[in-house]
Design an enzyme around this catalytic site. Structure first.
Site, PDB file in Angstrom:
ATOM      1  CE  LYS A  78      -8.137   7.125   0.508  1.00 30.00           C
ATOM      2  NZ  LYS A  78      -8.489   5.878  -0.298  1.00 30.00           N
ATOM      3  CE  LYS A  89      -4.785   4.643  -3.266  1.00 26.60           C
ATOM      4  NZ  LYS A  89      -5.735   3.226  -2.705  1.00 26.60           N
ATOM      5  NE  ARG A 138      -2.282  -4.632  -2.023  1.00 27.43           N
ATOM      6  CZ  ARG A 138      -2.448  -4.026  -1.588  1.00 27.43           C
ATOM      7  NH1 ARG A 138      -1.819  -2.166  -2.400  1.00 27.43           N
ATOM      8  NH2 ARG A 138      -4.098  -3.678  -1.421  1.00 27.43           N
ATOM      9  CB  SER A 192      -0.554   0.380   1.594  1.00 26.59           C
ATOM     10  OG  SER A 192      -1.887  -1.276   1.234  1.00 26.59           O
ATOM     11  CG  LEU A 193       0.517   3.656  -2.803  1.00 22.92           C
ATOM     12  CD1 LEU A 193       0.459   5.052  -4.046  1.00 22.92           C
ATOM     13  CD2 LEU A 193       2.302   3.344  -3.047  1.00 22.92           C
ATOM     14  CD  GLU A 246      -6.363  -1.325  -8.795  1.00 22.58           C
ATOM     15  OE1 GLU A 246      -8.001  -1.200  -7.408  1.00 22.58           O
ATOM     16  OE2 GLU A 246      -6.067  -1.267  -8.478  1.00 22.58           O
TER      17      GLU A 246
END
Length: 313
Positions: free
Chosen positions: A227, A29, A50, A5-6, A84
């Protein structure tokens, strides 16, 4: 390579400071299931999720029926394409149209995640799953511009892959001043395409530089996620649970029909004190929106009904 994760921020200034004097790529994203595709001498040989960041699940049989993945490409050597698996909102709505209300799927992310893990690839084939590439971690036999994050993406686009909508960000003052406009531009592209997203990603275009920064125990330092909203669900209030603290103060807790937020089922949220309860004007069966503050603490953001029928002791 680890698929971690980032690090996250909600500040545009953090994005500008992260980039510093380096050129970066600002991209959507995507909100689906992260998948790594492996090609050897032009043939898709493996696809995996993942998983836990170190070990994923093999989903090669299902990846081969994704709508827009080329199973063979004009390329000799080893190629890894990360991206994705998604279901667009329009396809998601069509799938839900013929399903009884009690069985309708909650969101595209949950639907694609369950579809990709099916043993029967016919199920995945029926759900119009698409793959959007946002990273090329390995591209063998590439000489020109091999260190450019952007050029690697453009190369696989020429091979037939759909790549994530993106914008280039430089250290010019015009880009720094227009970060909000760049964000709005990408959000509009996501809306136009019906892409499910949960933010943006800023990545150093210089791959070697980004990798040289290393990683923390949780995330790499070559990218940062922005976000612009939290996961939020609409549900209905069932009742208020009152508890007496050591000081003799009553604390109200909202109990509502359980919802899934950030992968966890939530059915309660503290209102902290009576004044917050009064401000929300809550009543039994009111429609409320629920989110997790800082991705941890369940909170009520808004009361959509405002019946104001809860009696305060």
């Amino acid at each position: 390579h680890p698929m971690l994760s980032l690090g996250k921020t909600k500040s545009t200034q953090d994005l500008i400071e992260f980039a510093g004097e380096k050129d970066c790529i600002l991209s959507l994203k995507m909100d689906g299931l992260t998948v790594l595709l492996v090609y050897d001498n032009g043939t898709l040989t493996q696809a995996e999720t993942r998983g836990n960041g170190e070990v994923g699940e093999l989903i090669t049989h299902n990846a081969k029926v994704f709508e827009n993945i080329p199973t063979s490409i004009k390329y000799q050597g080893h190629l890894e394409v990360e991206g994705e698996a998604i279901i667009t909102y329009s396809d998601f709505d069509k799938i839900n149209e013929n399903i009884p209300d009690e069985n309708k799927y909650k969101n595209p992310r949950n639907l694609v995640s369950g579809s990709v893990r099916q043993l029967d690839s016919n199920i995945a084939a029926e759900r119009h799953i698409k793959f959007v590439c946002w990273k090329v971690p390995e591209i063998e036999n590439k000489i020109e511009n091999n260190n450019s994050f952007l050029h690697r993406l453009k190369d696989v686009e020429k091979l037939g892959f759909e790549i994530v909508p993106l914008l280039t960000y430089t250290n010019n003052s015009s880009d720094k001043d227009n970060m909000e406009d760049m964000i709005d531009n990408l959000k509009k592209q996501a809306s136009d395409k019906g892409y499910p997203i949960d933010g943006l990603v800023l990545t150093f275009n210089d791959i070697s530089y980004g990798n040289s920064l290393g990683m923390t125990g949780h995330h790499p330092k070559h990218s940062i996620a922005y976000k612009f909203y939290e996961d939020e669900e609409v549900t209905s209030l069932k009742y208020i649970d009152w508890t007496m603290g050591k000081t003799g103060c009553l604390t109200p807790t909202a109990v509502f029909n359980p919802v899934d937020i950030d992968g966890a089922t939530v059915g309660r949220a503290s209102l902290h004190n009576v004044s917050i309860l009064k401000e929300l004007r809550l009543g039994v069966d009111d429609e409320i929106t629920v989110y997790k503050a800082n991705a941890i603490i369940p909170q009520i953001r808004e009361n959509l009904t405002k019946s104001n029928s809860i009696e305060v002791p």
